[in-house]
Write a protein that holds these residues in place. Sequence first.
Motif, mmCIF file in Angstrom:
data_model
loop_
_atom_site.group_PDB
_atom_site.id
_atom_site.type_symbol
_atom_site.label_atom_id
_atom_site.label_comp_id
_atom_site.label_asym_id
_atom_site.label_seq_id
_atom_site.Cartn_x
_atom_site.Cartn_y
_atom_site.Cartn_z
ATOM 1 N N LEU A 226 93.447 117.186 72.243
ATOM 2 C CA LEU A 226 93.491 117.807 73.575
ATOM 3 C C LEU A 226 94.873 118.410 73.855
ATOM 4 O O LEU A 226 95.001 119.497 74.427
ATOM 5 C CB LEU A 226 93.155 116.758 74.641
ATOM 6 C CG LEU A 226 91.709 116.255 74.660
ATOM 7 C CD1 LEU A 226 91.549 115.119 75.665
ATOM 8 C CD2 LEU A 226 90.751 117.409 74.989
ATOM 9 N N TRP A 227 95.922 117.696 73.436
ATOM 10 C CA TRP A 227 97.291 118.171 73.679
ATOM 11 C C TRP A 227 97.621 119.419 72.871
ATOM 12 O O TRP A 227 98.300 120.334 73.335
ATOM 13 C CB TRP A 227 98.258 117.038 73.313
ATOM 14 C CG TRP A 227 99.690 117.402 73.557
ATOM 15 C CD1 TRP A 227 100.329 117.566 74.737
ATOM 16 C CD2 TRP A 227 100.650 117.669 72.551
ATOM 17 N NE1 TRP A 227 101.628 117.910 74.560
ATOM 18 C CE2 TRP A 227 101.863 117.974 73.198
ATOM 19 C CE3 TRP A 227 100.624 117.677 71.141
ATOM 20 C CZ2 TRP A 227 103.028 118.274 72.498
ATOM 21 C CZ3 TRP A 227 101.784 117.966 70.451
ATOM 22 C CH2 TRP A 227 102.961 118.267 71.128
ATOM 23 N N PHE A 229 95.353 121.723 71.531
ATOM 24 C CA PHE A 229 94.502 122.893 71.777
ATOM 25 C C PHE A 229 94.374 123.255 73.256
ATOM 26 O O PHE A 229 93.907 124.330 73.601
ATOM 27 C CB PHE A 229 93.114 122.680 71.182
ATOM 28 C CG PHE A 229 93.123 122.611 69.672
ATOM 29 C CD1 PHE A 229 93.206 123.795 68.934
ATOM 30 C CD2 PHE A 229 93.098 121.391 69.014
ATOM 31 C CE1 PHE A 229 93.221 123.741 67.558
ATOM 32 C CE2 PHE A 229 93.114 121.342 67.631
ATOM 33 C CZ PHE A 229 93.166 122.514 66.884
ATOM 34 N N PHE A 230 94.755 122.363 74.127
ATOM 35 C CA PHE A 230 94.581 122.695 75.543
ATOM 36 C C PHE A 230 95.910 122.560 76.280
ATOM 37 O O PHE A 230 95.983 122.603 77.469
ATOM 38 C CB PHE A 230 93.533 121.774 76.177
ATOM 39 C CG PHE A 230 92.172 121.921 75.549
ATOM 40 C CD1 PHE A 230 91.336 122.967 75.926
ATOM 41 C CD2 PHE A 230 91.749 121.048 74.548
ATOM 42 C CE1 PHE A 230 90.075 123.093 75.347
ATOM 43 C CE2 PHE A 230 90.498 121.185 73.971
ATOM 44 C CZ PHE A 230 89.653 122.224 74.367
#
Length: 230
Positions: A226-227, A229-230
């Motif tokens: 998550l960190w 790619f987002f």
Amino acid sequence: YGSIEFYGRRLGGKKVVYLHAEQIDDYHVGVFMADIDREDVLLVDLHNHDIQEGPEKEVQYGTSEADQLKSYFDDFLEELEEPELEDYYAGFDVGKPDQHIMAMCERVGDQEVLIMGSDTNGVTQDLRELQDSYRSEFDHVLLFSTDTHASIHDLANRKTSNIDEMENKVENAVDSTSSAEIGLVNRKTAPLHLLKNDYNGLVFSVNILIRLTLISLVLFYLLLILWIFF
């Protein structure tokens, strides 16, 4: 009774019975004593299997095998009612060298019996050989262990016994044989703290830690994705 052997004495209205079951490690006490008055009958499991390679078979109460063993036991108790009572003579010696042992000699009528015991869980091969060597001198030679679990390390590594000391105890028991009496007492021990409970608690805790570790790693991996790619 097949591979099951009983030895016993009748003491007035009371009985002492020794059980030898080579292929059975443990059994539920109710298998033999469910309907027996323990004030009148004392059952002693000789528990004399090999200390290193003993059986793992357990007999549970209520099984067909348990019912068969109970019928053998009841039949033997009836047999003990038949012999006439005679004067009783006994001698014994107990020692505490590197291994707790005892020897007891019983004489009833023209029958002489030797009983040897070791504070172990099972018996060593050299004690079995000593038992065989005495068979020509006595009508019966019984060998037992106390089934202790006092030291797992000691039991796992014990392969020999103090034979010289046992021979000395036997000699003292025979020499001290004299007129004797037997009394039976039925008592319960105080509650015991079992190592097995601690072990089970440890295994449960380790399992929880392993699962939490795996879950934490998965969550950490998801957070990284998550960190990034987002």
